[in-house]
Design a protein around this motif. Structure first.
Motif, PDB file in Angstrom:
ATOM      1  N   GLU A 210       0.828  -1.203   0.000  1.00 30.13           N
ATOM      2  CA  GLU A 210       0.000   0.000   0.000  1.00 30.13           C
ATOM      3  C   GLU A 210       0.867   1.260   0.000  1.00 30.13           C
ATOM      4  O   GLU A 210       0.562   2.238  -0.691  1.00 30.13           O
ATOM      5  CB  GLU A 210      -0.917   0.001   1.226  1.00 30.13           C
ATOM      6  CG  GLU A 210      -2.028  -1.042   1.175  1.00 30.13           C
ATOM      7  CD  GLU A 210      -3.068  -0.747   0.122  1.00 30.13           C
ATOM      8  OE1 GLU A 210      -3.208   0.442  -0.267  1.00 30.13           O
ATOM      9  OE2 GLU A 210      -3.740  -1.682  -0.344  1.00 30.13           O
ATOM     10  N   LEU A 211       1.967   1.254   0.771  1.00 28.65           N
ATOM     11  CA  LEU A 211       2.851   2.420   0.806  1.00 28.65           C
ATOM     12  C   LEU A 211       3.540   2.634  -0.536  1.00 28.65           C
ATOM     13  O   LEU A 211       3.698   3.777  -0.988  1.00 28.65           O
ATOM     14  CB  LEU A 211       3.885   2.246   1.918  1.00 28.65           C
ATOM     15  CG  LEU A 211       3.351   2.286   3.356  1.00 28.65           C
ATOM     16  CD1 LEU A 211       4.477   2.030   4.345  1.00 28.65           C
ATOM     17  CD2 LEU A 211       2.678   3.617   3.663  1.00 28.65           C
ATOM     18  N   ASP A 212       3.975   1.542  -1.167  1.00 28.60           N
ATOM     19  CA  ASP A 212       4.610   1.674  -2.482  1.00 28.60           C
ATOM     20  C   ASP A 212       3.623   2.178  -3.527  1.00 28.60           C
ATOM     21  O   ASP A 212       3.973   3.009  -4.377  1.00 28.60           O
ATOM     22  CB  ASP A 212       5.190   0.319  -2.907  1.00 28.60           C
ATOM     23  CG  ASP A 212       6.415  -0.071  -2.090  1.00 28.60           C
ATOM     24  OD1 ASP A 212       7.040   0.829  -1.504  1.00 28.60           O
ATOM     25  OD2 ASP A 212       6.729  -1.272  -2.018  1.00 28.60           O
ATOM     26  N   ASP A 213       2.387   1.677  -3.490  1.00 24.35           N
ATOM     27  CA  ASP A 213       1.371   2.171  -4.423  1.00 24.35           C
ATOM     28  C   ASP A 213       1.042   3.634  -4.159  1.00 24.35           C
ATOM     29  O   ASP A 213       0.831   4.412  -5.097  1.00 24.35           O
ATOM     30  CB  ASP A 213       0.104   1.312  -4.314  1.00 24.35           C
ATOM     31  CG  ASP A 213       0.333  -0.117  -4.782  1.00 24.35           C
ATOM     32  OD1 ASP A 213       1.354  -0.355  -5.466  1.00 24.35           O
ATOM     33  OD2 ASP A 213      -0.486  -0.996  -4.452  1.00 24.35           O
ATOM     34  N   LEU A 214       1.001   4.012  -2.884  1.00 23.47           N
ATOM     35  CA  LEU A 214       0.740   5.414  -2.541  1.00 23.47           C
ATOM     36  C   LEU A 214       1.858   6.312  -3.053  1.00 23.47           C
ATOM     37  O   LEU A 214       1.606   7.438  -3.502  1.00 23.47           O
ATOM     38  CB  LEU A 214       0.597   5.548  -1.025  1.00 23.47           C
ATOM     39  CG  LEU A 214       0.272   6.945  -0.498  1.00 23.47           C
ATOM     40  CD1 LEU A 214      -1.119   7.387  -0.958  1.00 23.47           C
ATOM     41  CD2 LEU A 214       0.354   6.976   1.027  1.00 23.47           C
ATOM     42  N   ARG A 215       3.092   5.824  -2.996  1.00 18.11           N
ATOM     43  CA  ARG A 215       4.220   6.595  -3.526  1.00 18.11           C
ATOM     44  C   ARG A 215       4.052   6.860  -5.011  1.00 18.11           C
ATOM     45  O   ARG A 215       4.306   7.973  -5.498  1.00 18.11           O
ATOM     46  CB  ARG A 215       5.518   5.828  -3.271  1.00 18.11           C
ATOM     47  CG  ARG A 215       6.744   6.434  -3.927  1.00 18.11           C
ATOM     48  CD  ARG A 215       7.917   5.468  -3.867  1.00 18.11           C
ATOM     49  NE  ARG A 215       7.663   4.270  -4.656  1.00 18.11           N
ATOM     50  CZ  ARG A 215       7.915   4.172  -5.957  1.00 18.11           C
ATOM     51  NH1 ARG A 215       8.405   5.211  -6.626  1.00 18.11           N
ATOM     52  NH2 ARG A 215       7.663   3.048  -6.602  1.00 18.11           N
ATOM     53  N   VAL A 216       3.584   5.845  -5.754  1.00 19.02           N
ATOM     54  CA  VAL A 216       3.402   6.019  -7.197  1.00 19.02           C
ATOM     55  C   VAL A 216       2.278   7.008  -7.477  1.00 19.02           C
ATOM     56  O   VAL A 216       2.396   7.863  -8.355  1.00 19.02           O
ATOM     57  CB  VAL A 216       3.112   4.650  -7.852  1.00 19.02           C
ATOM     58  CG1 VAL A 216       2.791   4.827  -9.335  1.00 19.02           C
ATOM     59  CG2 VAL A 216       4.309   3.723  -7.681  1.00 19.02           C
ATOM     60  N   ARG A 217       1.180   6.915  -6.717  1.00 19.08           N
ATOM     61  CA  ARG A 217       0.022   7.774  -6.982  1.00 19.08           C
ATOM     62  C   ARG A 217       0.229   9.218  -6.539  1.00 19.08           C
ATOM     63  O   ARG A 217      -0.266  10.144  -7.188  1.00 19.08           O
ATOM     64  CB  ARG A 217      -1.223   7.214  -6.275  1.00 19.08           C
ATOM     65  CG  ARG A 217      -1.663   5.860  -6.765  1.00 19.08           C
ATOM     66  CD  ARG A 217      -3.078   5.547  -6.288  1.00 19.08           C
ATOM     67  NE  ARG A 217      -3.198   5.588  -4.846  1.00 19.08           N
ATOM     68  CZ  ARG A 217      -3.053   4.544  -4.034  1.00 19.08           C
ATOM     69  NH1 ARG A 217      -2.754   3.358  -4.555  1.00 19.08           N
ATOM     70  NH2 ARG A 217      -3.197   4.676  -2.730  1.00 19.08           N
ATOM     71  N   THR A 218       0.960   9.424  -5.441  1.00 18.41           N
ATOM     72  CA  THR A 218       1.040  10.774  -4.852  1.00 18.41           C
ATOM     73  C   THR A 218       2.446  11.316  -4.710  1.00 18.41           C
ATOM     74  O   THR A 218       2.621  12.488  -4.394  1.00 18.41           O
ATOM     75  CB  THR A 218       0.383  10.783  -3.462  1.00 18.41           C
ATOM     76  OG1 THR A 218       1.105   9.902  -2.583  1.00 18.41           O
ATOM     77  CG2 THR A 218      -1.072  10.320  -3.551  1.00 18.41           C
ATOM     78  N   GLY A 219       3.485  10.477  -4.897  1.00 15.81           N
ATOM     79  CA  GLY A 219       4.855  10.947  -4.766  1.00 15.81           C
ATOM     80  C   GLY A 219       5.317  11.129  -3.334  1.00 15.81           C
ATOM     81  O   GLY A 219       6.278  11.862  -3.079  1.00 15.81           O
ATOM     82  N   THR A 220       4.675  10.468  -2.377  1.00 13.57           N
ATOM     83  CA  THR A 220       5.034  10.627  -0.974  1.00 13.57           C
ATOM     84  C   THR A 220       6.214   9.735  -0.602  1.00 13.57           C
ATOM     85  O   THR A 220       6.528   8.763  -1.293  1.00 13.57           O
ATOM     86  CB  THR A 220       3.842  10.265  -0.070  1.00 13.57           C
ATOM     87  OG1 THR A 220       3.408   8.924  -0.392  1.00 13.57           O
ATOM     88  CG2 THR A 220       2.695  11.225  -0.285  1.00 13.57           C
ATOM     89  N   TYR A 221       6.875  10.106   0.501  1.00 13.18           N
ATOM     90  CA  TYR A 221       7.898   9.277   1.115  1.00 13.18           C
ATOM     91  C   TYR A 221       7.312   8.657   2.377  1.00 13.18           C
ATOM     92  O   TYR A 221       6.561   9.307   3.099  1.00 13.18           O
ATOM     93  CB  TYR A 221       9.129  10.100   1.483  1.00 13.18           C
ATOM     94  CG  TYR A 221       9.990  10.491   0.288  1.00 13.18           C
ATOM     95  CD1 TYR A 221      11.109   9.749  -0.065  1.00 13.18           C
ATOM     96  CD2 TYR A 221       9.676  11.606  -0.479  1.00 13.18           C
ATOM     97  CE1 TYR A 221      11.895  10.105  -1.149  1.00 13.18           C
ATOM     98  CE2 TYR A 221      10.447  11.975  -1.562  1.00 13.18           C
ATOM     99  CZ  TYR A 221      11.562  11.222  -1.891  1.00 13.18           C
ATOM    100  OH  TYR A 221      12.328  11.574  -2.966  1.00 13.18           O
ATOM    101  N   ALA A 222       7.696   7.433   2.658  1.00 14.27           N
ATOM    102  CA  ALA A 222       7.162   6.753   3.836  1.00 14.27           C
ATOM    103  C   ALA A 222       8.224   5.834   4.414  1.00 14.27           C
ATOM    104  O   ALA A 222       9.046   5.271   3.681  1.00 14.27           O
ATOM    105  CB  ALA A 222       5.900   5.949   3.491  1.00 14.27           C
ATOM    106  N   THR A 223       8.195   5.702   5.736  1.00 15.95           N
ATOM    107  CA  THR A 223       9.091   4.803   6.461  1.00 15.95           C
ATOM    108  C   THR A 223       8.267   3.962   7.419  1.00 15.95           C
ATOM    109  O   THR A 223       7.403   4.490   8.119  1.00 15.95           O
ATOM    110  CB  THR A 223      10.158   5.583   7.239  1.00 15.95           C
ATOM    111  OG1 THR A 223      10.939   6.356   6.324  1.00 15.95           O
ATOM    112  CG2 THR A 223      11.069   4.630   7.997  1.00 15.95           C
ATOM    113  N   LEU A 224       8.542   2.672   7.466  1.00 17.00           N
ATOM    114  CA  LEU A 224       7.779   1.746   8.301  1.00 17.00           C
ATOM    115  C   LEU A 224       8.725   0.934   9.170  1.00 17.00           C
ATOM    116  O   LEU A 224       9.700   0.367   8.668  1.00 17.00           O
ATOM    117  CB  LEU A 224       6.941   0.805   7.427  1.00 17.00           C
ATOM    118  CG  LEU A 224       6.251  -0.364   8.139  1.00 17.00           C
ATOM    119  CD1 LEU A 224       5.165   0.144   9.080  1.00 17.00           C
ATOM    120  CD2 LEU A 224       5.658  -1.335   7.132  1.00 17.00           C
TER     121      LEU A 224
END
Length: 449
Positions: free
Chosen positions: A214-228
């Protein structure tokens, strides 16, 4: 399972088929401290919570049963193969048709494919349907005493519901009861704890994989950075700690903190294991108070832009609303507006915390007109003789002269000059003066010779 994670999601995955080898937490005395009792599993450390019991392994199949299942499997493989071949032919024909339509209407094939396959990625959770509620009730009735491998399938249960004349003539209240029972079952399954370490580790693994996707897909859709970060919450847990960063998020930790991301994962895991808390201890009165204080101050800093601001509950209308032109709205009506440290009922502090987390209780900035109206209201109260601002509590020795304590001479030499040392007319601090003339090393060597 005692997992600590920066992303808190509940999941509904299948449990491990291996039964627990640990004693049942039901055998633990409620008066015995949890830390002194069995702490081998997350379920054992939470004896007051419902447990998701792992599925019992099915009985061994005979040679005849294995042969029958192999025949069914081969038949299913052949059917699936024919289906794929038919779909391939259909897609080839569809591609030719789309190409001809794109040439006729002067659009690209991609535009037509987008129109055909357009769908949203966001779905709202559906309400409990009566059909599912009836199937759930029938499954409890028919499969409760059945062994694993011999239970009725979903298709068979649906047929039983359709053939049951009693379920086809339900009153409105009976339908509502069936729906409520299924709702409670789903809610109970979400908040229950895993029965053993194997089931807990599998739950964490599958949930983490879904969150990472979900985080990787969100990165593609919105260009966000995320750390888990996902770490275990107890030394007895068999959960494998893991971390994930989208794109080059791992470089952030080395560029800013000069430490690799893996070091923070280890420190996070060590901190989580030293907490040694079950669900009840993680949601205690003191912890809830601390969370509420942080949420209120964090929101106040965000809306005012002042980092050194403090909350004032006694003089809230003057020291906060009038001074900073902000207001906290959505405070639960059943909770008295006082400092969270003075709220002694766990239910009230949790209600306030949940409202702050859900953002139904939040800070807002007031407009100049609202500030002017609020000031006028305060002036009216002052004119009427009402106490608008409560005075500070006086000292017990107010009005008496107090001599300043002097430090002993030994402490003065030890502590050095005072921070409030007087400055001379040139603006420099008074201190020990150096010698007027300083001998160089060359002069010293000459005198020695």
């Amino acid at each position: 399972m005692g997992t600590t994670s920066l992303v808190d999601l509940s999941t509904d995955v299948d449990e491990s088929v291996i039964p627990s080898r640990t004693p049942s937490p039901a055998g633990i005395s409620r008066s015995e401290p949890v830390h002194d009792a069995n702490s081998s599993t997350w379920a054992a450390r939470n004896p007051t919570h419902a447990i998701i019991h792992p599925r019992t392994p099915p009985h061994r199949l005979s040679d005849a049963q294995k042969a029958t299942r192999k025949i069914k499997r081969d038949q299913k493989t052949e059917v699936t193969k024919r289906l794929h071949e038919a779909l391939t032919i259909h897609l080839d024909e569809q591609k030719l048709k789309i190409d001809s339509i794109s040439h006729a209407h002067h659009v690209t094939p991609k535009y037509i494919n987008d129109l055909i396959g357009n769908h949203t990625k966001y779905h709202t959770s559906r309400k409990v349907q009566l059909t599912n509620a009836l199937v759930h009730a029938k499954a409890k009735e028919m499969n409760s005493d059945q062994l694993a491998g011999s239970r009725y399938t979903l298709a068979e249960l649906r047929k039983m519901v359709g053939d049951d004349s009693r379920m086809q003539k339900l009153t409105k209240d009976e339908k509502a009861n069936y729906i409520t029972a299924l709702k409670e079952h789903r809610e109970q399954k979400v908040v229950s704890v895993r029965g053993n370490n194997i089931a807990a580790a599998r739950d964490v693994l599958l949930t983490t994989e879904r969150v990472v996707k979900e985080l990787d897909d969100l990165r593609v859709r919105t260009g966000t950075y995320a750390t888990l970060f996902v770490v275990r919450g107890h030394i007895n847990d068999t959960i494998q700690s893991s971390m994930h960063g989208t794109d080059n998020s791992e470089d952030f930790w080395e560029d800013v903190y000069d430490l690799p991301m893996a070091d923070y994962l280890r420190q996070y895991e060590q901190w989580a294991c030293t907490q040694n808390q079950n669900l009840n201890e993680r949601d205690s009165l003191e912890i809830a108070r601390k969370q509420v204080r942080k949420l209120i101050i964090r929101g106040l800093v965000s809306v005012t832009g002042k980092k050194d601001i403090a909350m004032n509950y006694k003089n809230y209308e003057t020291a906060v609303v009038e001074t900073y032109a902000v207001r906290l709205i959505g405070w639960p009506s059943s909770v008295k507006f006082i400092s969270p440290s003075n709220i002694g009922i766990i239910g009230e502090i949790r209600k306030l915390r949940d409202a702050l987390k859900a953002r139904t209780c939040y800070w807002v900035a007031l407009t100049p007109a609202e500030v002017k109206a609020h000031t006028a209201e305060l002036d009216t109260c002052r004119s009427a003789g009402e106490v608008v601002r409560q005075p500070h509590k006086k000292r017990s020795d107010a009005g008496l002269s107090r001599k300043r304590k002097r430090l002993p001479a030994a402490n003065k030499e030890k502590n050095g000059p005072s921070k409030k040392a007087k400055r001379n007319s040139a603006g420099h601090r008074d201190g020990p003066k150096s010698a007027e003339f300083v001998e160089s090393s060359d002069e010293g060597e000459a005198e020695e010779t």
